[in-house]
Design a protein around this motif. Structure first.
Motif, PDB file in Angstrom:
ATOM      1  N   ILE A  39       0.864  -1.199   0.000  1.00 48.70           N
ATOM      2  CA  ILE A  39       0.000   0.000   0.000  1.00 48.70           C
ATOM      3  C   ILE A  39       0.887   1.231   0.000  1.00 48.70           C
ATOM      4  N   LYS A  40       0.610   2.159  -0.928  1.00 48.69           N
ATOM      5  CA  LYS A  40       1.399   3.382  -0.953  1.00 48.69           C
ATOM      6  C   LYS A  40       0.502   4.606  -1.123  1.00 48.69           C
ATOM      7  N   PHE A  41       0.641   5.526  -0.198  1.00 52.14           N
ATOM      8  CA  PHE A  41      -0.063   6.809  -0.288  1.00 52.14           C
ATOM      9  C   PHE A  41       0.937   7.861  -0.743  1.00 52.14           C
ATOM     10  N   SER A  42       0.590   8.641  -1.781  1.00 50.61           N
ATOM     11  CA  SER A  42       1.431   9.775  -2.166  1.00 50.61           C
ATOM     12  C   SER A  42       0.610  11.052  -2.118  1.00 50.61           C
ATOM     13  N   LYS A  43       0.983  11.924  -1.204  1.00 51.21           N
ATOM     14  CA  LYS A  43       0.361  13.253  -1.087  1.00 51.21           C
ATOM     15  C   LYS A  43      -1.170  13.181  -1.072  1.00 51.21           C
ATOM     16  N   VAL A  44      -1.702  12.230  -0.289  1.00 51.45           N
ATOM     17  CA  VAL A  44      -3.157  12.045  -0.301  1.00 51.45           C
ATOM     18  C   VAL A  44      -3.864  13.142   0.504  1.00 51.45           C
ATOM     19  N   GLU A  45      -4.845  13.732  -0.132  1.00 50.84           N
ATOM     20  CA  GLU A  45      -5.665  14.788   0.474  1.00 50.84           C
ATOM     21  C   GLU A  45      -7.104  14.319   0.495  1.00 50.84           C
ATOM     22  N   LYS A  46      -7.812  14.648   1.559  1.00 46.19           N
ATOM     23  CA  LYS A  46      -9.254  14.454   1.546  1.00 46.19           C
ATOM     24  C   LYS A  46      -9.902  15.629   2.270  1.00 46.19           C
ATOM     25  N   THR A  47     -10.683  16.377   1.532  1.00 44.24           N
ATOM     26  CA  THR A  47     -11.441  17.481   2.121  1.00 44.24           C
ATOM     27  C   THR A  47     -12.919  17.186   1.935  1.00 44.24           C
ATOM     28  N   TYR A  48     -13.644  17.119   3.056  1.00 44.36           N
ATOM     29  CA  TYR A  48     -15.092  16.892   2.983  1.00 44.36           C
ATOM     30  C   TYR A  48     -15.787  18.231   2.749  1.00 44.36           C
ATOM     31  N   ALA A  49     -16.859  18.170   1.976  1.00 48.83           N
ATOM     32  CA  ALA A  49     -17.723  19.342   1.877  1.00 48.83           C
ATOM     33  C   ALA A  49     -18.726  19.249   3.026  1.00 48.83           C
ATOM     34  N   SER A  50     -18.983  20.333   3.686  1.00 50.63           N
ATOM     35  CA  SER A  50     -20.013  20.318   4.730  1.00 50.63           C
ATOM     36  C   SER A  50     -20.743  21.656   4.684  1.00 50.63           C
ATOM     37  N   PRO A  51     -21.958  21.706   5.251  1.00 52.29           N
ATOM     38  CA  PRO A  51     -22.717  22.963   5.215  1.00 52.29           C
ATOM     39  C   PRO A  51     -21.927  24.120   5.838  1.00 52.29           C
ATOM     40  N   ALA A  52     -21.075  23.805   6.796  1.00 55.95           N
ATOM     41  CA  ALA A  52     -20.292  24.856   7.458  1.00 55.95           C
ATOM     42  C   ALA A  52     -19.028  25.225   6.685  1.00 55.95           C
ATOM     43  N   GLY A  53     -18.833  24.575   5.505  1.00 49.68           N
ATOM     44  CA  GLY A  53     -17.633  24.851   4.721  1.00 49.68           C
ATOM     45  C   GLY A  53     -16.780  23.612   4.603  1.00 49.68           C
ATOM     46  N   PRO A  54     -15.678  23.691   3.841  1.00 48.09           N
ATOM     47  CA  PRO A  54     -14.834  22.511   3.633  1.00 48.09           C
ATOM     48  C   PRO A  54     -14.136  22.061   4.924  1.00 48.09           C
ATOM     49  N   VAL A  55     -14.064  20.712   5.110  1.00 47.98           N
ATOM     50  CA  VAL A  55     -13.372  20.141   6.272  1.00 47.98           C
ATOM     51  C   VAL A  55     -12.171  19.349   5.767  1.00 47.98           C
ATOM     52  N   ARG A  76     -10.325   4.417   4.926  1.00 43.04           N
ATOM     53  CA  ARG A  76     -11.356   4.335   3.891  1.00 43.04           C
ATOM     54  C   ARG A  76     -10.843   4.786   2.524  1.00 43.04           C
ATOM     55  N   CYS A  77      -9.730   5.489   2.512  1.00 41.65           N
ATOM     56  CA  CYS A  77      -9.099   5.856   1.241  1.00 41.65           C
ATOM     57  C   CYS A  77      -8.298   4.685   0.657  1.00 41.65           C
ATOM     58  N   ILE A  78      -8.111   3.602   1.452  1.00 39.16           N
ATOM     59  CA  ILE A  78      -7.403   2.442   0.907  1.00 39.16           C
ATOM     60  C   ILE A  78      -8.328   1.648  -0.015  1.00 39.16           C
ATOM     61  N   ASN A  79      -9.594   1.474   0.396  1.00 42.30           N
ATOM     62  CA  ASN A  79     -10.532   0.729  -0.465  1.00 42.30           C
ATOM     63  C   ASN A  79     -11.525   1.653  -1.189  1.00 42.30           C
ATOM     64  N   MET A  80     -11.257   2.954  -1.133  1.00 38.49           N
ATOM     65  CA  MET A  80     -12.080   3.944  -1.840  1.00 38.49           C
ATOM     66  C   MET A  80     -13.523   3.997  -1.321  1.00 38.49           C
ATOM     67  N   LEU A  81     -13.735   3.612  -0.049  1.00 34.49           N
ATOM     68  CA  LEU A  81     -15.020   3.940   0.572  1.00 34.49           C
ATOM     69  C   LEU A  81     -15.123   5.459   0.625  1.00 34.49           C
ATOM     70  N   GLU A  82     -13.978   6.111   0.745  1.00 32.95           N
ATOM     71  CA  GLU A  82     -13.876   7.562   0.509  1.00 32.95           C
ATOM     72  C   GLU A  82     -12.896   7.764  -0.639  1.00 32.95           C
ATOM     73  N   ARG A  83     -13.276   8.611  -1.588  1.00 32.62           N
ATOM     74  CA  ARG A  83     -12.331   8.930  -2.660  1.00 32.62           C
ATOM     75  C   ARG A  83     -11.504  10.146  -2.247  1.00 32.62           C
ATOM     76  N   PRO A  84     -10.162  10.020  -2.319  1.00 31.94           N
ATOM     77  CA  PRO A  84      -9.320  11.163  -1.986  1.00 31.94           C
ATOM     78  C   PRO A  84      -9.624  12.338  -2.914  1.00 31.94           C
ATOM     79  N   THR A  85      -9.451  13.550  -2.416  1.00 29.47           N
ATOM     80  CA  THR A  85      -9.632  14.724  -3.283  1.00 29.47           C
ATOM     81  C   THR A  85      -8.306  15.139  -3.910  1.00 29.47           C
ATOM     82  N   GLY A  86      -7.211  14.466  -3.540  1.00 32.09           N
ATOM     83  CA  GLY A  86      -5.926  14.722  -4.167  1.00 32.09           C
ATOM     84  C   GLY A  86      -4.957  13.595  -3.854  1.00 32.09           C
ATOM     85  N   GLY A  87      -3.946  13.441  -4.697  1.00 32.98           N
ATOM     86  CA  GLY A  87      -2.917  12.436  -4.456  1.00 32.98           C
ATOM     87  C   GLY A  87      -3.305  11.068  -4.984  1.00 32.98           C
TER      88      GLY A  87
END
Ligand code: ADP
Ligand code: ADP
Length: 232
Positions: free
Chosen positions: A2-18, A49-60
């Motif tokens: 398993i290799k992560f390179s510069k992985v980013e995940k920003t959630y959208a939320s009503p209060a703004g990006p997380v 969850r970014c390993i099996n793409m239950l969440e898709r990274p927003t970068g990397g």
């Protein structure tokens, strides 16, 4: 493995990006038990969850067994996910299905015959020590037994990687020990790469070869368990 390179995940939320992950670099070798520890909200669950793409990274990029998971189509992803089993804090069993049926569930989904299913499920029941419980329902089992079902179900599709998301956090210390020993045994027996997410130091010390400490979406420190947890 398993290799992560510069992985980013920003959630959208009503209060703004997380921003949950902010540039994660990580390498987990085949056959290793790799721990990820951090406080609640640090980003552990998002990372796993970014390993099996239950969440898709927003970068990397996330590479698993040579495949760039972030580049796969939905159908390719379904196939790639068979290589990645997952177990959960609250077990996520089907309450109206028996132990046998719970373990058989992913095999049934992938269209295996009853005979093929039986040939897979029976050795798995044995491996996790539930041979005598095949016909019982989750409500009739202890927490430790439920997690054994979760482990057997995760192994049914013969994955190369097992993801454990706070898998012992709902269990008492003695049961935790037994489940960790089982995970260690399976890691050895099947040459399985294991990723363990926890907020408990003892879990890391008990079974992990390596550890990364995550804090506010950033890896604060990583190395062998001895390196990271030995006071200078
Ligand atoms: P941990 O597993 O370490 O507790 P998480 O990965 O669950 O951390 O969460 C990391 C951060 O991302 C937290 O600030 C959390 O509130 C936020 N977060 C997690 N999931 C979502 C979501 N679906 N939508 C918005 N924010 C989320
Ligand atoms: P057969 O008649 O082909 O030998 P059965 O369906 O009678 O197979 O089941 C025999 C074994 O298979 C049981 O001992 C059990 O381990 C397992 N089994 C099959 N289906 C189930 C099920 N729904 N619940 C529990 N165990 C099952």
């Amino acid at each position: 493995m398993i290799k992560f390179s510069k992985v980013e995940k920003t959630y959208a939320s009503p209060a703004g990006p997380v921003p949950a992950l902010k540039g994660i670099d990580l390498e987990i070798a085949k056959g290793e038990i790799f721990g990820i520890i951090g406080l609640s909200g640090a980003g552990k669950s998002t990372l796993v969850r970014c390993i099996n793409m239950l969440e898709r990274p927003t970068g990397g990029k996330v590479i698993v067994d040579g495949q760039d998971m972030t580049a796969l189509s939905d159908s390719e992803l379904r196939a790639a996910r068979k290589d990645i089993g997952m177990i959960f804090q609250h077990f996520n069993l089907l309450s109206s299905a028996t132990v046998y049926e719970n373990i058989a569930f992913p095999l049934k989904l992938s269209g295996k015959s009853d005979r093929e299913i039986k040939e897979k499920v029976e050795p798995l029941l044995k491996l996790v020590g539930l041979e005598t419980k095949a016909g019982q329902y989750p409500s009739q089992l202890s927490g430790g037994q439920k997690q054994r079902v979760g482990i057997a179900r995760a192994l049914a599709s013969e994955p190369k990687v097992l993801l454990c998301d706070e898998a012992t956090s709902a269990l008492d210390p003695q049961t935790t020990k037994a489940i960790l020993e089982l995970i260690r045994d399976i890691n050895k027996k099947l040459q399985l790469t294991v990723v363990v997410i926890t907020h408990e130091m003892q879990v890391i010390k008990d079974i992990c070869d390596k550890v990364a400490v995550i804090d506010k979406g950033v890896i604060a420190e990583q190395g062998t368990v001895l390196e990271v947890f030995t006071n200078p």
